[in-house]
Design a protein around this motif. Sequence first.
Motif, PDB file in Angstrom:
ATOM      1  N   SER A 122       2.486 -17.417  55.258  1.00 29.25           N
ATOM      2  CA  SER A 122       3.224 -18.541  54.669  1.00 29.25           C
ATOM      3  C   SER A 122       4.057 -18.097  53.469  1.00 29.25           C
ATOM      4  O   SER A 122       5.216 -18.492  53.317  1.00 29.25           O
ATOM      5  CB  SER A 122       2.256 -19.651  54.255  1.00 29.25           C
ATOM      6  N   GLU A 123       3.468 -17.270  52.619  1.00 23.88           N
ATOM      7  CA  GLU A 123       4.200 -16.807  51.428  1.00 23.88           C
ATOM      8  C   GLU A 123       5.340 -15.879  51.816  1.00 23.88           C
ATOM      9  O   GLU A 123       6.432 -15.935  51.227  1.00 23.88           O
ATOM     10  CB  GLU A 123       3.231 -16.115  50.469  1.00 23.88           C
ATOM     11  N   LEU A 124       5.124 -15.010  52.798  1.00 24.31           N
ATOM     12  CA  LEU A 124       6.184 -14.097  53.231  1.00 24.31           C
ATOM     13  C   LEU A 124       7.390 -14.834  53.796  1.00 24.31           C
ATOM     14  O   LEU A 124       8.512 -14.320  53.752  1.00 24.31           O
ATOM     15  CB  LEU A 124       5.660 -13.120  54.287  1.00 24.31           C
ATOM     16  N   THR A 125       7.161 -16.032  54.317  1.00 21.17           N
ATOM     17  CA  THR A 125       8.273 -16.797  54.880  1.00 21.17           C
ATOM     18  C   THR A 125       9.362 -17.028  53.831  1.00 21.17           C
ATOM     19  O   THR A 125      10.546 -17.112  54.164  1.00 21.17           O
ATOM     20  CB  THR A 125       7.768 -18.130  55.457  1.00 21.17           C
ATOM     21  N   LYS A 126       8.985 -17.098  52.552  1.00 20.77           N
ATOM     22  CA  LYS A 126       9.979 -17.239  51.480  1.00 20.77           C
ATOM     23  C   LYS A 126      10.909 -16.037  51.393  1.00 20.77           C
ATOM     24  O   LYS A 126      12.049 -16.154  50.911  1.00 20.77           O
ATOM     25  CB  LYS A 126       9.275 -17.402  50.136  1.00 20.77           C
ATOM     26  N   PHE A 146      -0.730 -20.093  46.557  1.00 17.61           N
ATOM     27  CA  PHE A 146       0.712 -20.048  46.760  1.00 17.61           C
ATOM     28  C   PHE A 146       1.278 -21.466  46.904  1.00 17.61           C
ATOM     29  O   PHE A 146       0.713 -22.311  47.610  1.00 17.61           O
ATOM     30  CB  PHE A 146       1.057 -19.252  48.018  1.00 17.61           C
ATOM     31  N   ALA A 147       2.399 -21.698  46.249  1.00 20.67           N
ATOM     32  CA  ALA A 147       3.124 -22.961  46.385  1.00 20.67           C
ATOM     33  C   ALA A 147       4.070 -22.844  47.576  1.00 20.67           C
ATOM     34  O   ALA A 147       4.958 -21.993  47.594  1.00 20.67           O
ATOM     35  CB  ALA A 147       3.907 -23.263  45.112  1.00 20.67           C
ATOM     36  N   GLN A 148       3.853 -23.680  48.573  1.00 21.83           N
ATOM     37  CA  GLN A 148       4.688 -23.604  49.766  1.00 21.83           C
ATOM     38  C   GLN A 148       6.045 -24.248  49.520  1.00 21.83           C
ATOM     39  O   GLN A 148       6.154 -25.285  48.869  1.00 21.83           O
ATOM     40  CB  GLN A 148       4.003 -24.290  50.946  1.00 21.83           C
ATOM     41  N   LEU A 149       7.069 -23.591  50.053  1.00 15.35           N
ATOM     42  CA  LEU A 149       8.407 -24.166  50.056  1.00 15.35           C
ATOM     43  C   LEU A 149       8.502 -25.179  51.196  1.00 15.35           C
ATOM     44  O   LEU A 149       7.851 -25.009  52.241  1.00 15.35           O
ATOM     45  CB  LEU A 149       9.430 -23.041  50.260  1.00 15.35           C
ATOM     46  N   GLN A 150       9.293 -26.204  51.014  1.00 19.30           N
ATOM     47  CA  GLN A 150       9.439 -27.196  52.062  1.00 19.30           C
ATOM     48  C   GLN A 150       9.963 -26.536  53.348  1.00 19.30           C
ATOM     49  O   GLN A 150      10.835 -25.674  53.298  1.00 19.30           O
ATOM     50  CB  GLN A 150      10.408 -28.304  51.635  1.00 19.30           C
ATOM     51  N   PRO A 151       9.451 -26.947  54.526  1.00 21.41           N
ATOM     52  CA  PRO A 151       9.900 -26.353  55.788  1.00 21.41           C
ATOM     53  C   PRO A 151      11.404 -26.459  55.989  1.00 21.41           C
ATOM     54  O   PRO A 151      12.025 -25.552  56.559  1.00 21.41           O
ATOM     55  CB  PRO A 151       9.131 -27.141  56.857  1.00 21.41           C
ATOM     56  N   TRP A 152      12.013 -27.561  55.524  1.00 22.80           N
ATOM     57  CA  TRP A 152      13.458 -27.708  55.706  1.00 22.80           C
ATOM     58  C   TRP A 152      14.231 -26.720  54.829  1.00 22.80           C
ATOM     59  O   TRP A 152      15.327 -26.309  55.200  1.00 22.80           O
ATOM     60  CB  TRP A 152      13.893 -29.149  55.444  1.00 22.80           C
ATOM     61  N   ASP A 185      12.852 -22.335  45.164  1.00 21.62           N
ATOM     62  CA  ASP A 185      11.641 -23.039  44.749  1.00 21.62           C
ATOM     63  C   ASP A 185      11.681 -24.477  45.254  1.00 21.62           C
ATOM     64  O   ASP A 185      12.685 -24.936  45.825  1.00 21.62           O
ATOM     65  CB  ASP A 185      11.423 -22.970  43.231  1.00 21.62           C
ATOM     66  N   ARG A 186      10.594 -25.208  45.043  1.00 24.16           N
ATOM     67  CA  ARG A 186      10.458 -26.551  45.585  1.00 24.16           C
ATOM     68  C   ARG A 186      11.447 -27.531  44.956  1.00 24.16           C
ATOM     69  O   ARG A 186      11.764 -28.577  45.553  1.00 24.16           O
ATOM     70  CB  ARG A 186       9.028 -27.059  45.396  1.00 24.16           C
ATOM     71  N   ASP A 187      11.945 -27.212  43.762  1.00 22.69           N
ATOM     72  CA  ASP A 187      12.907 -28.091  43.107  1.00 22.69           C
ATOM     73  C   ASP A 187      14.335 -27.891  43.627  1.00 22.69           C
ATOM     74  O   ASP A 187      15.242 -28.606  43.201  1.00 22.69           O
ATOM     75  CB  ASP A 187      12.882 -27.864  41.599  1.00 22.69           C
ATOM     76  N   GLY A 188      14.511 -26.901  44.496  1.00 22.53           N
ATOM     77  CA  GLY A 188      15.838 -26.668  45.055  1.00 22.53           C
ATOM     78  C   GLY A 188      16.712 -25.727  44.246  1.00 22.53           C
ATOM     79  O   GLY A 188      17.925 -25.668  44.470  1.00 22.53           O
ATOM     80  N   ASP A 211      20.669 -11.535  43.091  1.00 23.90           N
ATOM     81  CA  ASP A 211      20.014 -11.899  41.834  1.00 23.90           C
ATOM     82  C   ASP A 211      18.514 -12.085  42.041  1.00 23.90           C
ATOM     83  O   ASP A 211      17.718 -11.699  41.178  1.00 23.90           O
ATOM     84  CB  ASP A 211      20.632 -13.179  41.270  1.00 23.90           C
ATOM     85  N   HIS A 212      18.144 -12.660  43.178  1.00 17.80           N
ATOM     86  CA  HIS A 212      16.716 -12.842  43.430  1.00 17.80           C
ATOM     87  C   HIS A 212      16.032 -11.498  43.661  1.00 17.80           C
ATOM     88  O   HIS A 212      14.900 -11.287  43.215  1.00 17.80           O
ATOM     89  CB  HIS A 212      16.501 -13.777  44.618  1.00 17.80           C
TER      90      HIS A 212
END
Length: 376
Positions: free
Chosen positions: A148-152, A270-276, A297-300, A307-308
């Motif tokens: 799940s975390e790697l998906t980011k 881990f904080a999951q990012l929204q699927p969308w 991040d979850r706030d968009g 940069d990331h």
Amino acid sequence: MEIPFAQSPRSSVGLEWELMLADQDSGELVPAAPGILQVLDGGEKITAELLTNTVEVTSDPRERVGDAIGDIRSRVELVRAEAERHGVALLSSGSHPFAKWQDQNITEKSRYRTLIDRAQWWGRNLMIWGIHMHVGVDDRRKVIPIVSELTKYLPHLQALSASSPFWAGDQTGYASNRALVFQQLPTAGLPWQLADWEGFEGYVDDLVRTGVLAEVTEVRWDVRPAPRWGTIEVRACDAASNLFEFAAIAAFAQCLVEWCSRRLDAGEEFAQLQPWFHRENKWRAARYGMDVELIVDRDGRELHVRDHLAELLPALEPIADDLGCRAELAGIHTILDLGAGYQRQLQVAQRRDGDLTAVVKHLIAEFDAERPLPVR
């Protein structure tokens, strides 16, 4: 359904590279794999793939990326020596610049025929090549959280490896057309967000009972558990055109898995990012490659991928020291400087008035040189 997860050394690595077989003069793909493999008898380390124009080479399980790359190199040389006897050159990228699916042959294996029978046009269109990276996980309970975390970070891997800007002679406008073609298969694409290993077992059980899957290896997520090997397998990447880039991307993947494992050991959740957001990031990376703005991040909050990566790589460098892959990880900076594979292919086509045969010859040259080459 209980799915055993094999034991493997933590953050050990195994690599797989799909290679094209092309006519040395025309650059056209040729169905030479059956003849080459019959002579080589490479066992599980040099194998057939879906199409007879492809050979896959695999490393042994290794502690260090450099040693796994050494395995790949030695097996590539075996394939190269036999291929040259057939007038065949080796190359690799996410797609072939001008080959058409109608001209290709399917390997005579029942599992490939079953795939084509089910997927039909999309299955026959799988003119795609990738690199796969297995990384060992020491505790089954970590697998789904790490997936799940790697998906980011799959968009970062996808952008760095993107090498399929052409499809059947057309410039697609995508850095990785492969990424969007492959996800058309049933059970391919981004992983479902599951809570734990039992959730994964339930997912597989549901699909086996309803005839979607025959067994767990038919889960073709961009990053997936590989229970037979005790690993997480990263499958999101286009094939690298050369060993240098393959090593850099493999080191990045290995360090990401170990980084996640250490954070779990420290008690982090881990904080999951929204699927969308995951879906949008995948599309953006496929479309824009190294020019992508990612939702991080979850706030968009959005950041350019460069940069990331500039934020992320310093955190991974001490881990790379521990894993013995600092030199390979530093290759990410070379990709950033020279451009990803799709960018070099586009540059060649632009400078040669759209001649895609010149693009193939550049890919062959990079394969032989084992590193990315500046476009002149």
